[in-house]
Design a protein around this motif. Structure first.
Motif, PDB file in Angstrom:
ATOM      1  N   UNK A  86       0.821  -1.206   0.000  1.00 52.99           N
ATOM      2  CA  UNK A  86       0.000   0.000   0.000  1.00 52.99           C
ATOM      3  C   UNK A  86       0.857   1.258   0.000  1.00 52.99           C
ATOM      4  N   UNK A 124       6.362   0.260  -3.713  1.00 54.92           N
ATOM      5  CA  UNK A 124       6.149  -0.678  -4.812  1.00 54.92           C
ATOM      6  C   UNK A 124       5.946  -2.091  -4.293  1.00 54.92           C
ATOM      7  N   UNK A 128       3.640  -9.717  -6.725  1.00 55.25           N
ATOM      8  CA  UNK A 128       5.078  -9.840  -6.508  1.00 55.25           C
ATOM      9  C   UNK A 128       5.363 -10.652  -5.250  1.00 55.25           C
ATOM     10  N   UNK A 159     -12.562   5.931   3.306  1.00 54.18           N
ATOM     11  CA  UNK A 159     -11.159   5.671   2.958  1.00 54.18           C
ATOM     12  C   UNK A 159     -10.555   4.534   3.757  1.00 54.18           C
ATOM     13  N   UNK A 176     -11.716   1.382   2.271  1.00 51.29           N
ATOM     14  CA  UNK A 176     -10.967   1.094   1.041  1.00 51.29           C
ATOM     15  C   UNK A 176      -9.611   0.491   1.374  1.00 51.29           C
ATOM     16  N   UNK A 231      -8.438  -3.141   0.240  1.00 55.10           N
ATOM     17  CA  UNK A 231      -7.286  -3.339  -0.647  1.00 55.10           C
ATOM     18  C   UNK A 231      -6.296  -4.309  -0.014  1.00 55.10           C
ATOM     19  N   UNK A 251       6.684  -0.471  -9.997  1.00 56.38           N
ATOM     20  CA  UNK A 251       5.858  -1.646  -9.745  1.00 56.38           C
ATOM     21  C   UNK A 251       5.960  -2.652 -10.884  1.00 56.38           C
ATOM     22  N   UNK A 262      -8.918   6.459  -0.905  1.00 54.98           N
ATOM     23  CA  UNK A 262      -8.586   5.099  -0.479  1.00 54.98           C
ATOM     24  C   UNK A 262      -7.597   5.067   0.664  1.00 54.98           C
ATOM     25  N   UNK A 263      -7.003   6.187   1.029  1.00 56.39           N
ATOM     26  CA  UNK A 263      -5.973   6.295   2.064  1.00 56.39           C
ATOM     27  C   UNK A 263      -4.821   5.330   1.816  1.00 56.39           C
ATOM     28  N   UNK A 264      -4.544   5.039   0.546  1.00 56.82           N
ATOM     29  CA  UNK A 264      -3.393   4.215   0.182  1.00 56.82           C
ATOM     30  C   UNK A 264      -2.417   5.106  -0.584  1.00 56.82           C
ATOM     31  N   UNK A 265      -1.205   5.329  -0.036  1.00 55.63           N
ATOM     32  CA  UNK A 265      -0.297   6.270  -0.697  1.00 55.63           C
ATOM     33  C   UNK A 265       0.187   5.809  -2.070  1.00 55.63           C
ATOM     34  N   UNK A 266       0.305   4.506  -2.284  1.00 60.46           N
ATOM     35  CA  UNK A 266       0.796   4.022  -3.570  1.00 60.46           C
ATOM     36  C   UNK A 266      -0.350   4.046  -4.581  1.00 60.46           C
ATOM     37  N   UNK A 318      -1.167   0.771  -6.457  1.00 61.44           N
ATOM     38  CA  UNK A 318      -1.967  -0.195  -5.707  1.00 61.44           C
ATOM     39  C   UNK A 318      -3.424   0.233  -5.642  1.00 61.44           C
ATOM     40  N   UNK A 319      -3.660   1.528  -5.438  1.00 56.99           N
ATOM     41  CA  UNK A 319      -5.040   2.013  -5.349  1.00 56.99           C
ATOM     42  C   UNK A 319      -5.793   1.756  -6.646  1.00 56.99           C
ATOM     43  N   UNK A 366      -4.993  -0.421  -9.019  1.00 61.03           N
ATOM     44  CA  UNK A 366      -5.050  -1.857  -9.297  1.00 61.03           C
ATOM     45  C   UNK A 366      -6.147  -2.540  -8.489  1.00 61.03           C
TER      46      UNK A 366
END
Lengths: 145, 171
Positions: A30, A33, A38, A104, A107, A111, B39, B121-125, B128-129, B131
């Motif tokens: 998250x 990378x 992976x 959020x 989410x 995820x 990535x 989404x509060x996901x920094x990447x 990933x968000x 995807x």
């Protein structure tokens, strides 16, 4: 390959770090990378290294075939099930917003969960394919009984 | 990379070809790093250079490791490949330059993703968000593809091990 002392010692040293790295890639996906695909592949490669060095039978003792086969289906189930939970909580399929107290956060949780499902399926499939190929012709793979 | 491909085409020893394939994947991964697609580079290095090389070696050990030579003329296929290559290169002439800020791909949904994905989404990447959340259905499809591959391998050759003493004929 079990009589190669250096290979055995070095891979014994390396395998924990490979597994740790796989978990890092899985749960840090998250923020940096990486992600389930992976991480699953790296996790499976640690297992494959173990199988190559210590033999197929030891590898099967570590991770029996029914575990990897169940993992294949379980990963997809986790992914799809997360989507169904979204439906049950009154949102669209694969909408993770209701999983947390705020959208959020939901989410983020969704995820993470589906990435875990992806990682589980990928790792299990890679390990299963390797075991299936290696199990067919042990002598060519230099794997002792 | 071009040299790798040249030897992949020319060599008849399939073991060397598989190894060169791994090298090609590693070079492709470095290229993705240069293009800032970390990535993708990560996936290419792990899957292309790592796992698929091992699996190809596994598949190779079930067949022979030397390619059969084909006596037929290669002129006509070469002509088609060259023509298709020229058509592809001609097609790229109309594409926007690399990094062009007014290219359609930078105007469509990418700015929304870059601006909103952290708040939504509060996901920094962002990768990933996109995807896992924005393109959740596509990723589910990819996982199902891998699932199908695994099930197929198990059904086809997964059970050969259970009867080690029995002679396997008809293969």
């Amino acid at each position: 390959m079990s009589h190669h002392l250096i290979v055995r010692v070095v891979s014994k040293l390396l395998i924990p770090f490979i597994l740790l790295f796989a978990l890092y890639v899985q749960f840090h996906g998250d923020f940096g990378p990486g992600g389930g695909f992976q991480a699953g592949v790296i996790f499976a490669s640690a297992f494959i290294l173990y199988a190559l060095v210590f033999g197929l039978d030891n590898a099967r003792r570590v991770l029996p075939e029914w575990v990897t086969r169940a993992g294949i289906a379980l990963g997809v189930l986790i992914y799809g099930g997360t989507g169904v939970v979204g439906i049950l909580l009154g949102h669209n399929y694969l909408d993770y917003s209701p999983l947390g107290s705020t959208a959020p956060l939901g989410q983020h949780i969704g995820i993470s969960v589906i990435e875990f499902g992806v990682g589980m399926t990928v790792a299990s499939v890679m390990a299963t394919i390797f075991l299936a190929f290696a199990g067919r012709n042990r002598d060519l793979f230099d794997l002792e009984e | 990379m071009a040299a790798t491909i040249y030897f992949v085409v020319r060599l008849h020893n399939l073991l060397a070809v598989v190894m060169l394939g791994g090298i090609y994947s590693l070079l492709a991964a470095t290229m993705f790093v240069v293009l800032d697609a970390v990535d993708v580079a990560f996936t290419e290095a792990a899957v292309g250079a790592g796992i698929s090389t091992v699996l190809m070696l596994g598949a190779l050990s079930m067949t022979t490791s030397v390619e059969k030579t084909d006596a037929r003329s290669t002129l006509l296929p070469l002509l088609f490949v060259v023509l298709a290559g020229f058509a592809l290169i001609y097609g790229t002439l109309d594409m926007p330059h690399y990094g062009d800020p007014i290219a359609p791909i930078h105007q469509h949904v990418a700015p929304t993703y870059l601006a909103d994905s952290l708040a939504k989404t509060s996901v920094p990447n962002v990768v990933t968000a996109v995807l896992a959340s924005y393109r959740g259905y596509d990723t589910l499809g990819e996982v199902v593809v891998i699932f199908t591959a695994g099930v197929g391998v198990v059904l086809l050759i997964g059970r050969g091990r259970r009867r080690p003493g029995r002679k396997r004929d008809g293969e």
